[in-house]
Design a protein around this motif. Structure first.
Motif, PDB file in Angstrom:
ATOM      1  N   ALA A  22       0.852  -1.214  -0.119  1.00  0.00           N
ATOM      2  CA  ALA A  22      -0.155  -0.074  -0.132  1.00  0.00           C
ATOM      3  C   ALA A  22       0.903   1.297   0.277  1.00  0.00           C
ATOM      4  N   PHE A 181      -1.923   7.801   7.394  1.00  0.00           N
ATOM      5  CA  PHE A 181      -3.153   7.717   7.517  1.00  0.00           C
ATOM      6  C   PHE A 181      -3.823   8.831   8.737  1.00  0.00           C
ATOM      7  N   LEU A 258      -7.319   0.476  -0.430  1.00  0.00           N
ATOM      8  CA  LEU A 258      -6.290   1.601   0.580  1.00  0.00           C
ATOM      9  C   LEU A 258      -6.050   2.692  -0.466  1.00  0.00           C
ATOM     10  N   ASP A 259      -5.510   2.121  -1.417  1.00  0.00           N
ATOM     11  CA  ASP A 259      -4.916   3.081  -2.616  1.00  0.00           C
ATOM     12  C   ASP A 259      -5.979   4.017  -3.216  1.00  0.00           C
TER      13      ASP A 259
END
Ligand code: TRP
Length: 453
Positions: A22, A181, A258-259
């Motif tokens: 990721a 994040f 996630l990307d």
């Protein structure tokens, strides 16, 4: 004894592999490019096309690269030498390694700007009435400053790769990705709670299908390849550090999710703030390096949020750059018997040098452009690698699996290990038919639009 005579390293944990992959995917492409492309190419209409590209091309190709890498336990060139000995297929891997070279060379330039802006944004936000476009032009237009930051960024990248898969890539991904994040969430909360934020959301998301042309489709395709790190063997190389017991189908899904999630969320961090504080979004690098500093200058505690933003950008760039360098390093280790440290350092230096024309394209080489392209050097590197080399690489990798190595074999290989879910015949169908056909038509259309209209 050099590294190649030792056993191949493997990821120590599932989270290590997922966060590293990721980390490769989430990069400048998500935070710096996806939002402005969306704004420019028709908001939700572009998002829709992009999501289709991720599902129909991206996911199957991530699985494909992970599978090929794990099956061969080699770098991109070695994968084809092992799986199709005595055939010219290794050239696909070679094209990939070469593309990784080119991408990292200019990626380091933009990453260097991001590093410099971690402190420059403070100046830009506290000096009243400063001309933000001017600050940026002065930065990239000076000869030495961007080169020094680019060099620093390459040193960080080489340092992590030289430390190895587990002690370098995995360890740093485990630290940096959670930070990324959190930073992104903080910035989103700040942005969407500003009075007048809705206008930015409207700009970002309102669908405008009139902006969808062949060029838009190619842009979406190229962006999906770039953002998911596909088509040059970076994911293949990370896949080569997987064990047979590791899961591929679900991990690939998490990485794609996630990307895409980070790309979409980045727009929520940018546009609400831009519009709330009375700015217009600009296209290209100007968005991150000119508009945003101006926005931060208007925001309470703007210098603080500005620093957070550029740390975010630098972290995203670093975890991506290491995957590019790892593919090149693994090639020299596996195929030429170099030690990891030597490969990482030598390639880091060579790639830095190859990147210099892209840096100097804003100063000494300002007036140079390849005939017919009408792009500065950095955009030229970017355009060739993303719009041509990556899709061609992905196309050939799909053909290889679908018709040479065998889609059935690849499916079985992907489903090894204790899987939460398995891929089925639909995956073979996508790899054999949908992926090659879509890439072919979109490239043809986009190239026609770019050169002949
Ligand atoms: N995916 C990264 C980004 O979005 C860039 C990147 C890293 C990349 N490794 C790659 C792109 C391999 C293509 C191929 O910024």
């Amino acid at each position: 004894m050099n590294d190649s005579s030792k056993k191949r390293e493997h990821w120590a944990t599932r989270a290590g592999f997922v966060l590293a992959t990721a980390g490769s995917a989430v990069g400048l492409g998500n935070i710096w490019r996806f939002p402005y492309m969306t704004g420019e190419y028709g908001g939700a209409a572009f998002i829709l096309i992009y999501l289709l590209a991720v599902l129909l091309l991206g996911y199957p190709l991530i699985v494909n690269e992970m599978v090929l890498g794990r099956a061969a336990q080699r770098n991109p060139v070695g994968v084809f030498k092992v799986l199709a000995p005595n055939s010219p297929w290794w050239l696909v891997g070679a094209l990939g390694v070469f593309t990784g070279f080119i991408i990292l060379s200019y990626y380091g330039v933009v990453a260097g700007w991001s590093l410099a802006y971690i402190y420059k944004v403070v100046i830009a936000t506290v000096v009243p009435g400063i001309d933000h476009a001017r600050v940026f032009q002065d930065h990239i237009g000076s000869v030495w400053e961007p080169i020094l930051w680019q060099a620093l960024f390459m040193i960080l990248t080489v340092g992590i790769i030289a430390a190895g898969v587990v002690k370098g890539i995995q360890r740093w991904s485990m630290v940096l990705m959670p930070v990324l994040f959190v930073l992104l969430l903080v910035l989103i909360v700040r942005s969407v709670t500003l009075p007048g934020a809705e206008e930015g959301l409207v700009y970002y998301l309102r669908p405008d299908f009139s902006k969808v042309t062949g060029r838009t489709l190619l842009a979406a395709l190229a962006q999906a390849f770039f953002s998911l790190s596909l088509g040059m063997g970076a994911i293949m190389t990370y896949g080569s550090y997987l064990d047979n017991k590791d899961e591929i189908p679900s991990n690939a899904m998490i990485v794609a999710g996630l990307d895409t999630g980070v790309a979409l969320l980045a727009g929520f961090a940018l546009f609400p703030a831009i519009f709330a504080l009375g700015f217009e979004p600009s296209a290209g690098p100007g968005l991150a390096f000119i508009t945003l500093p101006a926005v931060f200058a208007q925001m309470p505690l703007g210098a603080f949020f500005g620093v957070l933003f550029f740390i975010l950008l630098a972290i995203a760039a670093l975890t991506s750059a290491i995957s590019l360098l790892e593919a090149v390093t693994a090639w020299l280790m596996d195929e030429k018997g170099w030690s990891r440290k030597r490969a990482a350092v030598v390639m880091g230096v060579v790639i830095f040098i190859v990147g210099l024309p892209a840096t100097l394209g804003y100063s000494v080489l300002k007036d140079f452009s390849f005939p017919g392209l009408n792009k500065d050097l950095l955009d030229t590197y970017d355009w060739i690698s993303n719009s041509i080399f990556l899709p061609v690489g992905g196309f050939l990798m799909a053909i290889f699996t679908g018709y040479v190595w065998g889609a059935k074999r690849a499916t079985d290989e992907a489903n090894k290990g204790h899987n939460r879910f398995k891929i089925g015949r639909w995956w073979a169908f996508l790899i054999r038919y949908a992926v090659p056909v879509l890439i072919f038509f979109v490239m043809a259309l986009g190239i026609y639009d770019t050169f002949f209209r």
